[in-house]
Design a protein around this motif. Structure first.
Motif, PDB file in Angstrom:
ATOM      1  N   GLY A   1     120.123  73.703 -47.360  1.00 10.77           N
ATOM      2  CA  GLY A   1     120.804  74.148 -46.162  1.00 10.77           C
ATOM      3  C   GLY A   1     119.951  74.025 -44.922  1.00 10.77           C
ATOM      4  N   ALA A   2     118.856  73.261 -45.022  1.00 12.42           N
ATOM      5  CA  ALA A   2     117.904  73.154 -43.930  1.00 12.42           C
ATOM      6  C   ALA A   2     118.349  72.149 -42.873  1.00 12.42           C
ATOM      7  CB  ALA A   2     116.534  72.732 -44.471  1.00 12.42           C
ATOM      8  N   LEU A   3     117.842  72.346 -41.668  1.00 11.84           N
ATOM      9  CA  LEU A   3     117.918  71.357 -40.616  1.00 11.84           C
ATOM     10  C   LEU A   3     116.692  70.470 -40.746  1.00 11.84           C
ATOM     11  CD1 LEU A   3     118.986  70.267 -37.814  1.00 11.84           C
ATOM     12  CD2 LEU A   3     117.463  71.972 -36.775  1.00 11.84           C
ATOM     13  N   PRO A   4     116.843  69.190 -41.113  1.00 15.85           N
ATOM     14  CA  PRO A   4     115.670  68.324 -41.267  1.00 15.85           C
ATOM     15  C   PRO A   4     115.042  68.017 -39.909  1.00 15.85           C
ATOM     16  CG  PRO A   4     117.680  67.046 -41.532  1.00 15.85           C
ATOM     17  CD  PRO A   4     118.095  68.481 -41.405  1.00 15.85           C
ATOM     18  N   LEU A   5     113.715  68.053 -39.837  1.00 13.21           N
ATOM     19  CA  LEU A   5     113.018  67.877 -38.565  1.00 13.21           C
ATOM     20  C   LEU A   5     112.096  66.659 -38.553  1.00 13.21           C
ATOM     21  CD1 LEU A   5     111.989  71.606 -37.958  1.00 13.21           C
ATOM     22  CD2 LEU A   5     113.912  70.377 -36.922  1.00 13.21           C
ATOM     23  N   TYR A   6     111.183  66.588 -39.524  1.00  9.40           N
ATOM     24  CA  TYR A   6     110.114  65.600 -39.471  1.00  9.40           C
ATOM     25  C   TYR A   6     109.899  64.935 -40.826  1.00  9.40           C
ATOM     26  CZ  TYR A   6     109.076  68.277 -35.250  1.00  9.40           C
ATOM     27  OH  TYR A   6     109.174  68.920 -34.049  1.00  9.40           O
ATOM     28  N   LEU A   7     109.474  63.682 -40.775  1.00 13.85           N
ATOM     29  CA  LEU A   7     109.113  62.924 -41.970  1.00 13.85           C
ATOM     30  C   LEU A   7     107.720  62.334 -41.811  1.00 13.85           C
ATOM     31  CD1 LEU A   7     112.315  60.771 -42.708  1.00 13.85           C
ATOM     32  CD2 LEU A   7     111.665  62.926 -43.785  1.00 13.85           C
ATOM     33  N   THR A   8     107.035  62.170 -42.933  1.00 16.76           N
ATOM     34  CA  THR A   8     105.856  61.319 -42.996  1.00 16.76           C
ATOM     35  C   THR A   8     106.152  60.189 -43.969  1.00 16.76           C
ATOM     36  OG1 THR A   8     104.763  62.439 -44.848  1.00 16.76           O
ATOM     37  CG2 THR A   8     104.398  63.347 -42.644  1.00 16.76           C
ATOM     38  N   ALA A   9     105.434  59.079 -43.824  1.00 14.75           N
ATOM     39  CA  ALA A   9     105.690  57.917 -44.670  1.00 14.75           C
ATOM     40  C   ALA A   9     104.380  57.270 -45.095  1.00 14.75           C
ATOM     41  CB  ALA A   9     106.556  56.893 -43.928  1.00 14.75           C
ATOM     42  N   GLY A  10     104.235  57.044 -46.398  1.00 14.92           N
ATOM     43  CA  GLY A  10     103.082  56.343 -46.941  1.00 14.92           C
ATOM     44  C   GLY A  10     103.520  55.041 -47.587  1.00 14.92           C
ATOM     45  N   PHE A  11     102.782  53.960 -47.323  1.00 19.32           N
ATOM     46  CA  PHE A  11     103.126  52.632 -47.824  1.00 19.32           C
ATOM     47  C   PHE A  11     102.010  52.100 -48.723  1.00 19.32           C
ATOM     48  CE2 PHE A  11     105.440  53.235 -43.962  1.00 19.32           C
ATOM     49  CZ  PHE A  11     106.642  52.562 -44.116  1.00 19.32           C
ATOM     50  N   ILE A  12     102.374  51.643 -49.917  1.00 17.83           N
ATOM     51  CA  ILE A  12     101.495  50.854 -50.769  1.00 17.83           C
ATOM     52  C   ILE A  12     102.007  49.424 -50.702  1.00 17.83           C
ATOM     53  CG2 ILE A  12     100.545  50.496 -53.062  1.00 17.83           C
ATOM     54  CD1 ILE A  12      99.704  53.137 -51.853  1.00 17.83           C
ATOM     55  N   LEU A  13     101.235  48.519 -50.118  1.00 18.94           N
ATOM     56  CA  LEU A  13     101.640  47.131 -49.916  1.00 18.94           C
ATOM     57  C   LEU A  13     100.835  46.217 -50.816  1.00 18.94           C
ATOM     58  CD1 LEU A  13     101.704  47.148 -46.005  1.00 18.94           C
ATOM     59  CD2 LEU A  13     103.640  47.484 -47.558  1.00 18.94           C
ATOM     60  N   GLU A  14     101.531  45.254 -51.408  1.00 16.70           N
ATOM     61  CA  GLU A  14     100.872  44.289 -52.290  1.00 16.70           C
ATOM     62  C   GLU A  14     100.420  43.080 -51.475  1.00 16.70           C
ATOM     63  OE1 GLU A  14     101.710  41.914 -56.501  1.00 16.70           O
ATOM     64  OE2 GLU A  14     103.370  42.684 -55.307  1.00 16.70           O
ATOM     65  N   GLU A  15      99.225  42.630 -51.751  1.00 15.86           N
ATOM     66  CA  GLU A  15      98.721  41.417 -51.114  1.00 15.86           C
ATOM     67  C   GLU A  15      99.722  40.274 -51.316  1.00 15.86           C
ATOM     68  OE1 GLU A  15      94.600  38.756 -51.272  1.00 15.86           O
ATOM     69  OE2 GLU A  15      95.223  39.960 -52.997  1.00 15.86           O
ATOM     70  N   GLY A  16     100.061  39.598 -50.219  1.00 13.90           N
ATOM     71  CA  GLY A  16     101.030  38.510 -50.266  1.00 13.90           C
ATOM     72  C   GLY A  16     102.434  38.918 -49.889  1.00 13.90           C
ATOM     73  N   PHE A  17     102.669  40.202 -49.651  1.00 14.23           N
ATOM     74  CA  PHE A  17     104.004  40.658 -49.271  1.00 14.23           C
ATOM     75  C   PHE A  17     104.322  40.166 -47.858  1.00 14.23           C
ATOM     76  CE2 PHE A  17     107.104  43.902 -47.804  1.00 14.23           C
ATOM     77  CZ  PHE A  17     108.031  43.774 -48.841  1.00 14.23           C
ATOM     78  N   PRO A  18     105.509  39.596 -47.633  1.00  9.78           N
ATOM     79  CA  PRO A  18     105.832  39.046 -46.312  1.00  9.78           C
ATOM     80  C   PRO A  18     105.913  40.142 -45.247  1.00  9.78           C
ATOM     81  CG  PRO A  18     107.308  38.172 -47.996  1.00  9.78           C
ATOM     82  CD  PRO A  18     106.568  39.313 -48.624  1.00  9.78           C
ATOM     83  N   ILE A  19     105.202  39.958 -44.154  1.00 10.96           N
ATOM     84  CA  ILE A  19     105.227  40.941 -43.067  1.00 10.96           C
ATOM     85  C   ILE A  19     106.609  40.989 -42.428  1.00 10.96           C
ATOM     86  CG2 ILE A  19     104.295  41.490 -40.794  1.00 10.96           C
ATOM     87  CD1 ILE A  19     101.586  40.630 -41.759  1.00 10.96           C
ATOM     88  N   ALA A  20     107.315  39.855 -42.377  1.00 10.91           N
ATOM     89  CA  ALA A  20     108.676  39.869 -41.826  1.00 10.91           C
ATOM     90  C   ALA A  20     109.588  40.780 -42.637  1.00 10.91           C
ATOM     91  CB  ALA A  20     109.241  38.457 -41.784  1.00 10.91           C
ATOM     92  N   THR A  21     109.433  40.784 -43.969  1.00 15.20           N
ATOM     93  CA  THR A  21     110.227  41.680 -44.817  1.00 15.20           C
ATOM     94  C   THR A  21     109.827  43.128 -44.579  1.00 15.20           C
ATOM     95  OG1 THR A  21     110.402  39.948 -46.498  1.00 15.20           O
ATOM     96  CG2 THR A  21     110.928  42.189 -47.184  1.00 15.20           C
ATOM     97  N   LEU A  22     108.526  43.366 -44.434  1.00 19.57           N
ATOM     98  CA  LEU A  22     108.061  44.718 -44.122  1.00 19.57           C
ATOM     99  C   LEU A  22     108.665  45.206 -42.818  1.00 19.57           C
ATOM    100  CD1 LEU A  22     106.250  47.169 -44.639  1.00 19.57           C
ATOM    101  CD2 LEU A  22     104.388  45.928 -43.489  1.00 19.57           C
ATOM    102  N   GLN A  23     108.727  44.321 -41.824  1.00 21.95           N
ATOM    103  CA  GLN A  23     109.302  44.706 -40.545  1.00 21.95           C
ATOM    104  C   GLN A  23     110.781  45.056 -40.683  1.00 21.95           C
ATOM    105  OE1 GLN A  23     109.073  41.736 -37.390  1.00 21.95           O
ATOM    106  NE2 GLN A  23     108.514  43.345 -35.938  1.00 21.95           N
ATOM    107  N   GLN A  24     111.514  44.325 -41.526  1.00 18.89           N
ATOM    108  CA  GLN A  24     112.916  44.643 -41.766  1.00 18.89           C
ATOM    109  C   GLN A  24     113.056  46.024 -42.406  1.00 18.89           C
ATOM    110  OE1 GLN A  24     114.326  41.418 -44.185  1.00 18.89           O
ATOM    111  NE2 GLN A  24     114.108  39.899 -42.557  1.00 18.89           N
ATOM    112  N   ILE A  25     112.171  46.339 -43.338  1.00 16.58           N
ATOM    113  CA  ILE A  25     112.205  47.630 -44.013  1.00 16.58           C
ATOM    114  C   ILE A  25     111.907  48.753 -43.039  1.00 16.58           C
ATOM    115  CG2 ILE A  25     110.990  49.051 -45.726  1.00 16.58           C
ATOM    116  CD1 ILE A  25     110.630  46.428 -47.362  1.00 16.58           C
ATOM    117  N   VAL A  26     110.909  48.559 -42.203  1.00 15.93           N
ATOM    118  CA  VAL A  26     110.542  49.572 -41.225  1.00 15.93           C
ATOM    119  C   VAL A  26     111.681  49.776 -40.218  1.00 15.93           C
ATOM    120  CG1 VAL A  26     108.923  50.108 -39.366  1.00 15.93           C
ATOM    121  CG2 VAL A  26     108.078  49.203 -41.528  1.00 15.93           C
TER     122      VAL A  26
END
Length: 357
Positions: A106-131
Protein backbone atom coordinates in the motif's frame (compact mmCIF):
# COMPACT_ATOMS: atom_id res chain seq x y z
CA UNK A 1 27.81 4.13 -9.80
CA UNK A 2 31.36 5.39 -9.54
CA UNK A 3 31.57 8.97 -8.32
CA UNK A 4 32.04 11.61 -11.01
CA UNK A 5 33.12 15.04 -9.83
CA UNK A 6 31.43 18.20 -11.15
CA UNK A 7 29.32 16.33 -13.70
CA UNK A 8 26.68 18.13 -15.71
CA UNK A 9 24.58 15.54 -17.52
CA UNK A 10 23.75 16.05 -21.21
CA UNK A 11 20.17 16.86 -22.12
CA UNK A 12 20.08 14.00 -24.62
CA UNK A 13 22.03 10.77 -25.20
CA UNK A 14 25.39 11.15 -26.87
CA UNK A 15 25.99 9.35 -30.18
CA UNK A 16 27.50 5.88 -30.02
CA UNK A 17 30.09 4.36 -32.29
CA UNK A 18 28.75 1.66 -34.62
CA UNK A 19 28.97 -1.78 -33.02
CA UNK A 20 30.55 -0.39 -29.84
CA UNK A 21 30.47 -3.00 -27.07
CA UNK A 22 31.21 -3.31 -23.38
CA UNK A 23 34.87 -4.01 -22.62
CA UNK A 24 36.57 -4.78 -19.32
CA UNK A 25 37.76 -1.18 -19.06
CA UNK A 26 34.16 -0.06 -18.60
CA UNK A 27 34.28 -1.68 -15.18
CA UNK A 28 37.64 -0.25 -14.13
CA UNK A 29 36.31 2.73 -12.22
CA UNK A 30 38.36 5.06 -14.37
CA UNK A 31 37.70 7.24 -17.38
CA UNK A 32 35.95 4.52 -19.41
CA UNK A 33 33.56 3.89 -16.52
CA UNK A 34 32.88 7.60 -16.21
CA UNK A 35 32.27 7.87 -19.95
CA UNK A 36 29.80 4.97 -19.82
CA UNK A 37 27.91 6.61 -16.97
CA UNK A 38 27.91 10.02 -18.66
CA UNK A 39 26.91 8.78 -22.09
CA UNK A 40 24.48 5.95 -21.25
CA UNK A 41 23.09 6.23 -17.73
CA UNK A 42 22.95 9.91 -16.79
CA UNK A 43 21.05 11.12 -19.86
CA UNK A 44 18.12 8.89 -18.83
CA UNK A 45 18.44 8.66 -15.05
CA UNK A 46 18.45 12.43 -14.62
CA UNK A 47 17.39 12.80 -10.98
CA UNK A 48 18.77 15.48 -8.67
CA UNK A 49 20.26 13.04 -6.10
CA UNK A 50 22.02 11.08 -8.84
CA UNK A 51 23.39 14.18 -10.56
CA UNK A 52 25.15 15.23 -7.35
CA UNK A 53 27.73 12.58 -8.21
CA UNK A 54 28.05 10.94 -4.77
CA UNK A 55 28.18 7.26 -3.79
CA UNK A 56 24.91 7.75 -1.94
CA UNK A 57 21.62 9.54 -2.53
CA UNK A 58 20.09 12.28 -0.40
CA UNK A 59 16.35 12.01 -0.90
CA UNK A 60 13.39 13.58 0.89
CA UNK A 61 10.21 11.97 2.13
CA UNK A 62 7.03 13.41 0.61
CA UNK A 63 5.62 16.40 2.48
CA UNK A 64 2.46 14.42 3.22
CA UNK A 65 4.48 11.92 5.26
CA UNK A 66 5.04 14.47 8.06
CA UNK A 67 7.41 11.94 9.64
CA UNK A 68 4.50 9.56 10.21
CA UNK A 69 3.96 6.15 8.66
CA UNK A 70 6.60 3.59 7.67
CA UNK A 71 9.02 2.84 4.88
CA UNK A 72 8.45 0.10 2.32
CA UNK A 73 11.76 -1.34 1.08
CA UNK A 74 12.16 -3.95 -1.64
CA UNK A 75 14.93 -5.40 -3.80
CA UNK A 76 14.92 -7.57 -6.92
CA UNK A 77 17.46 -9.31 -9.15
CA UNK A 78 16.52 -9.63 -12.82
CA UNK A 79 17.71 -12.20 -15.32
CA UNK A 80 15.58 -12.95 -18.37
CA UNK A 81 16.20 -14.64 -21.70
CA UNK A 82 15.74 -13.07 -24.17
CA UNK A 83 16.45 -9.68 -22.61
CA UNK A 84 14.02 -8.04 -25.07
CA UNK A 85 10.60 -9.61 -25.60
CA UNK A 86 7.17 -8.54 -26.91
CA UNK A 87 5.81 -5.92 -24.55
CA UNK A 88 9.02 -5.15 -22.70
CA UNK A 89 12.61 -5.89 -21.85
CA UNK A 90 14.80 -6.54 -18.81
CA UNK A 91 14.93 -2.80 -18.05
CA UNK A 92 11.18 -2.26 -17.90
CA UNK A 93 10.90 -5.52 -15.97
CA UNK A 94 13.44 -4.34 -13.40
CA UNK A 95 11.67 -1.05 -12.70
CA UNK A 96 8.11 -2.39 -12.71
CA UNK A 97 9.02 -5.42 -10.61
CA UNK A 98 10.39 -3.35 -7.76
CA UNK A 99 7.76 -0.61 -8.01
CA UNK A 100 5.03 -3.24 -7.82
CA UNK A 101 6.62 -5.05 -4.88
CA UNK A 102 6.70 -1.78 -2.91
CA UNK A 103 3.07 -1.05 -3.81
CA UNK A 104 1.87 -4.39 -2.44
CA UNK A 105 2.26 -2.88 1.03
CA UNK A 106 0.00 0.00 0.00
CA UNK A 107 3.05 2.24 -0.24
CA UNK A 108 3.65 5.27 -2.40
CA UNK A 109 6.83 4.35 -4.33
CA UNK A 110 9.45 7.11 -4.22
CA UNK A 111 12.98 6.07 -5.18
CA UNK A 112 14.87 3.29 -6.95
CA UNK A 113 18.49 2.25 -7.15
CA UNK A 114 19.85 0.14 -10.00
CA UNK A 115 22.86 -2.17 -10.21
CA UNK A 116 24.13 -3.55 -13.54
CA UNK A 117 26.30 -6.61 -14.18
CA UNK A 118 27.47 -6.28 -17.81
CA UNK A 119 29.21 -8.97 -19.83
CA UNK A 120 32.22 -8.07 -21.91
CA UNK A 121 31.08 -7.76 -25.53
CA UNK A 122 27.54 -6.65 -24.72
CA UNK A 123 26.38 -4.05 -27.28
CA UNK A 124 26.26 -0.55 -25.79
CA UNK A 125 23.40 0.34 -28.17
CA UNK A 126 21.33 -2.46 -26.59
CA UNK A 127 22.28 -1.24 -23.12
CA UNK A 128 21.10 2.23 -24.09
CA UNK A 129 17.75 0.80 -25.23
CA UNK A 130 17.38 -0.97 -21.88
CA UNK A 131 18.23 2.14 -19.92
CA UNK A 132 15.74 4.18 -21.98
CA UNK A 133 13.09 1.58 -21.21
CA UNK A 134 13.87 1.85 -17.49
CA UNK A 135 13.60 5.62 -17.64
CA UNK A 136 10.22 5.47 -19.38
CA UNK A 137 8.86 2.96 -16.84
CA UNK A 138 10.16 5.04 -13.92
CA UNK A 139 8.55 8.16 -15.36
CA UNK A 140 5.21 6.37 -15.75
CA UNK A 141 5.42 5.12 -12.17
CA UNK A 142 6.45 8.54 -10.85
CA UNK A 143 9.65 7.33 -9.20
CA UNK A 144 13.21 8.62 -9.44
CA UNK A 145 16.29 6.44 -9.99
CA UNK A 146 18.69 8.06 -7.51
CA UNK A 147 21.71 5.75 -7.18
CA UNK A 148 23.34 2.78 -8.85
CA UNK A 149 26.42 0.76 -9.65
CA UNK A 150 27.96 -0.91 -12.70
CA UNK A 151 30.28 -3.90 -12.86
CA UNK A 152 31.76 -5.69 -15.90
CA UNK A 153 32.62 -9.40 -16.03
CA UNK A 154 34.59 -11.38 -18.60
CA UNK A 155 32.91 -12.74 -21.72
CA UNK A 156 31.10 -15.98 -20.89
CA UNK A 157 30.77 -15.16 -17.17
CA UNK A 158 27.25 -13.70 -17.49
CA UNK A 159 24.39 -13.63 -19.97
CA UNK A 160 24.65 -10.14 -21.43
CA UNK A 161 23.20 -8.10 -18.58
CA UNK A 162 21.81 -8.67 -15.10
CA UNK A 163 20.02 -5.87 -13.25
CA UNK A 164 19.33 -5.47 -9.54
CA UNK A 165 16.88 -2.81 -8.41
CA UNK A 166 16.00 -1.68 -4.90
CA UNK A 167 13.15 0.60 -3.97
CA UNK A 168 12.02 2.81 -1.11
CA UNK A 169 8.43 3.90 -0.61
CA UNK A 170 6.28 5.45 2.09
CA UNK A 171 3.35 3.68 3.76
CA UNK A 172 0.72 6.01 5.27
CA UNK A 173 0.33 5.58 9.02
CA UNK A 174 -3.23 4.23 8.80
CA UNK A 175 -2.49 1.56 6.19
CA UNK A 176 -1.83 -2.08 7.16
CA UNK A 177 -1.77 -4.51 4.24
CA UNK A 178 -0.03 -7.87 4.02
CA UNK A 179 -0.34 -11.54 3.17
CA UNK A 180 -1.13 -12.38 6.79
CA UNK A 181 -4.37 -10.38 6.89
CA UNK A 182 -6.77 -12.37 4.67
CA UNK A 183 -9.99 -13.18 6.53
CA UNK A 184 -12.85 -15.64 5.92
CA UNK A 185 -15.55 -13.86 3.98
CA UNK A 186 -13.08 -11.78 1.95
CA UNK A 187 -13.32 -11.68 -1.83
CA UNK A 188 -10.42 -12.46 -4.19
CA UNK A 189 -9.90 -10.21 -7.23
CA UNK A 190 -7.42 -10.59 -10.09
CA UNK A 191 -6.72 -7.43 -12.08
CA UNK A 192 -6.63 -9.09 -15.51
CA UNK A 193 -5.73 -12.06 -17.66
CA UNK A 194 -3.06 -14.40 -16.33
CA UNK A 195 -0.04 -16.04 -17.94
CA UNK A 196 0.75 -13.30 -20.46
CA UNK A 197 4.31 -12.54 -19.35
CA UNK A 198 5.57 -16.09 -19.03
CA UNK A 199 4.21 -17.16 -22.39
CA UNK A 200 5.43 -13.97 -24.12
CA UNK A 201 8.98 -14.62 -22.94
CA UNK A 202 8.82 -18.29 -23.83
CA UNK A 203 7.50 -17.71 -27.35
CA UNK A 204 10.07 -14.92 -27.89
CA UNK A 205 12.85 -17.50 -27.63
CA UNK A 206 11.77 -18.80 -31.03
CA UNK A 207 12.43 -22.46 -30.30
CA UNK A 208 8.85 -23.68 -29.83
CA UNK A 209 8.05 -24.49 -33.44
CA UNK A 210 5.16 -22.03 -33.65
CA UNK A 211 4.50 -18.29 -33.45
CA UNK A 212 1.97 -16.58 -31.21
CA UNK A 213 1.06 -12.92 -30.82
CA UNK A 214 1.47 -12.69 -27.05
CA UNK A 215 2.55 -9.48 -25.34
CA UNK A 216 4.04 -9.39 -21.86
CA UNK A 217 1.86 -7.63 -19.30
CA UNK A 218 4.81 -5.95 -17.54
CA UNK A 219 3.58 -2.62 -16.16
CA UNK A 220 3.70 -0.42 -13.04
CA UNK A 221 0.61 -0.88 -10.89
CA UNK A 222 0.88 1.98 -8.40
CA UNK A 223 -1.88 4.10 -9.98
CA UNK A 224 -4.22 1.10 -10.02
CA UNK A 225 -3.46 0.43 -6.36
CA UNK A 226 -3.99 4.06 -5.39
CA UNK A 227 -7.41 4.00 -7.05
CA UNK A 228 -8.28 0.68 -5.42
CA UNK A 229 -7.35 1.86 -1.92
CA UNK A 230 -9.38 5.02 -2.31
CA UNK A 231 -12.46 2.96 -3.24
CA UNK A 232 -11.77 0.06 -0.86
CA UNK A 233 -9.70 1.43 2.05
CA UNK A 234 -10.07 -1.76 4.10
CA UNK A 235 -8.27 -3.96 1.57
CA UNK A 236 -6.43 -6.68 3.48
CA UNK A 237 -3.97 -8.19 0.97
CA UNK A 238 -2.25 -7.04 -2.21
CA UNK A 239 0.14 -9.32 -4.09
CA UNK A 240 1.55 -9.55 -7.61
CA UNK A 241 1.51 -13.14 -8.90
CA UNK A 242 4.94 -13.28 -10.54
CA UNK A 243 7.07 -16.44 -10.39
CA UNK A 244 4.87 -19.46 -9.71
CA UNK A 245 1.80 -17.64 -11.03
CA UNK A 246 -1.62 -17.18 -9.49
CA UNK A 247 -1.87 -20.61 -7.84
CA UNK A 248 1.49 -20.46 -6.06
CA UNK A 249 0.92 -16.88 -4.88
CA UNK A 250 -2.47 -17.73 -3.37
CA UNK A 251 -0.91 -20.71 -1.61
CA UNK A 252 1.62 -18.36 -0.04
CA UNK A 253 -1.21 -16.15 1.21
CA UNK A 254 -3.28 -18.96 2.77
CA UNK A 255 -0.15 -20.15 4.58
CA UNK A 256 0.53 -16.65 5.91
CA UNK A 257 -3.06 -15.99 6.99
CA UNK A 258 -4.05 -19.46 8.16
CA UNK A 259 -7.17 -19.56 5.98
CA UNK A 260 -8.45 -21.37 2.89
CA UNK A 261 -9.59 -20.20 -0.53
CA UNK A 262 -12.07 -21.39 -3.13
CA UNK A 263 -11.67 -20.15 -6.72
CA UNK A 264 -14.03 -20.43 -9.67
CA UNK A 265 -12.21 -21.55 -12.81
CA UNK A 266 -14.82 -20.01 -15.12
CA UNK A 267 -14.18 -16.55 -13.62
CA UNK A 268 -10.38 -16.54 -14.03
CA UNK A 269 -9.48 -14.51 -17.16
CA UNK A 270 -7.05 -16.15 -19.60
CA UNK A 271 -6.52 -14.82 -23.12
CA UNK A 272 -7.42 -17.43 -25.77
CA UNK A 273 -3.96 -17.20 -27.38
CA UNK A 274 -2.31 -17.80 -24.00
CA UNK A 275 -4.61 -20.71 -23.22
CA UNK A 276 -3.90 -22.27 -26.62
CA UNK A 277 -0.13 -21.87 -26.21
CA UNK A 278 -0.29 -23.41 -22.73
CA UNK A 279 -2.30 -26.37 -24.01
CA UNK A 280 0.15 -26.97 -26.85
CA UNK A 281 3.12 -26.91 -24.45
CA UNK A 282 1.51 -28.71 -21.53
CA UNK A 283 1.54 -25.72 -19.17
CA UNK A 284 -1.14 -24.67 -16.71
CA UNK A 285 -1.79 -20.89 -16.97
CA UNK A 286 -2.51 -20.83 -13.23
CA UNK A 287 1.21 -21.41 -12.66
CA UNK A 288 2.62 -19.15 -15.41
CA UNK A 289 4.32 -15.90 -14.36
CA UNK A 290 2.76 -12.44 -14.58
CA UNK A 291 4.47 -9.05 -14.28
CA UNK A 292 1.58 -6.60 -14.51
CA UNK A 293 -1.21 -8.24 -12.57
CA UNK A 294 -2.54 -7.71 -9.08
CA UNK A 295 -4.29 -9.94 -6.56
CA UNK A 296 -6.50 -7.98 -4.17
CA UNK A 297 -8.20 -9.58 -1.17
CA UNK A 298 -10.76 -7.36 0.53
CA UNK A 299 -14.01 -7.43 2.49
CA UNK A 300 -17.08 -8.45 0.51
CA UNK A 301 -18.74 -5.13 1.38
CA UNK A 302 -16.06 -3.26 -0.60
CA UNK A 303 -15.63 -5.82 -3.39
CA UNK A 304 -17.73 -4.17 -6.08
CA UNK A 305 -16.30 -0.72 -5.44
CA UNK A 306 -12.78 -2.14 -5.48
CA UNK A 307 -13.41 -4.11 -8.66
CA UNK A 308 -14.77 -1.03 -10.42
CA UNK A 309 -11.78 1.04 -9.34
CA UNK A 310 -9.41 -1.55 -10.80
CA UNK A 311 -11.38 -1.83 -14.03
CA UNK A 312 -11.30 1.95 -14.43
CA UNK A 313 -7.50 2.03 -14.00
CA UNK A 314 -4.80 1.52 -16.63
CA UNK A 315 -4.15 -2.22 -17.14
CA UNK A 316 -7.25 -3.30 -15.19
CA UNK A 317 -10.04 -3.57 -17.78
CA UNK A 318 -10.22 -7.39 -17.49
CA UNK A 319 -10.33 -7.48 -13.70
CA UNK A 320 -12.65 -10.06 -12.17
CA UNK A 321 -13.79 -11.50 -8.86
CA UNK A 322 -12.44 -15.06 -8.94
CA UNK A 323 -13.11 -16.51 -5.50
CA UNK A 324 -13.47 -16.13 -1.77
CA UNK A 325 -11.56 -16.69 1.44
CA UNK A 326 -12.92 -19.44 3.71
CA UNK A 327 -12.06 -20.84 7.10
CA UNK A 328 -11.82 -24.44 5.83
CA UNK A 329 -10.00 -26.27 4.38
CA UNK A 330 -7.21 -24.70 6.38
CA UNK A 331 -4.25 -23.45 4.32
CA UNK A 332 -5.59 -24.95 1.09
CA UNK A 333 -6.56 -23.42 -2.25
CA UNK A 334 -9.39 -25.21 -4.05
CA UNK A 335 -10.57 -24.70 -7.62
CA UNK A 336 -14.14 -25.29 -8.75
CA UNK A 337 -13.51 -26.48 -12.31
CA UNK A 338 -15.54 -25.94 -15.46
CA UNK A 339 -16.56 -29.61 -15.18
CA UNK A 340 -18.15 -29.06 -11.78
CA UNK A 341 -15.43 -30.91 -9.88
CA UNK A 342 -13.11 -29.57 -7.19
CA UNK A 343 -9.35 -29.56 -7.65
CA UNK A 344 -6.62 -28.81 -5.13
CA UNK A 345 -4.24 -26.10 -6.35
CA UNK A 346 -0.86 -26.77 -4.80
CA UNK A 347 2.33 -24.75 -4.81
CA UNK A 348 4.43 -25.03 -7.96
CA UNK A 349 6.99 -27.81 -7.58
CA UNK A 350 10.24 -27.26 -9.45
CA UNK A 351 10.76 -24.83 -12.32
CA UNK A 352 8.02 -24.55 -14.93
CA UNK A 353 9.40 -21.70 -17.04
CA UNK A 354 13.08 -20.84 -16.54
CA UNK A 355 14.47 -17.33 -16.75
CA UNK A 356 11.31 -15.26 -17.03
CA UNK A 357 12.02 -12.48 -14.54
Amino acid sequence: MTTIQSFEGPSCPLPLQHNETIVMGHGSGGKMTQDLIKNVFYPYFNSTPLSEGNDFARAALPESANLKGRLSISTDCHSVSPIQFPGGDIGKLAVCGTVNDMCMSGALPLYLTAGFILEEGFPIATLQQIVASMAAAAQEAGVAIVAGDTKVVEHGKADGVYITTSGIGWIPESRTIGGQYAQPGDVVIISGSIGDHGMAVLTARGDLGFEADIQSDVAPLNLMIANLLQAAPNTHVLRDPTRGGLATTLNEIVQQSGVGMILNETEIPVRPVVRTACEMLGFDPLYVANEGKLIAILPAAEAQAGLQAIQDSPYGDQAAIIGEVVAQPLKRVLLRTEMGTTRILDTLAGEMLPRIC
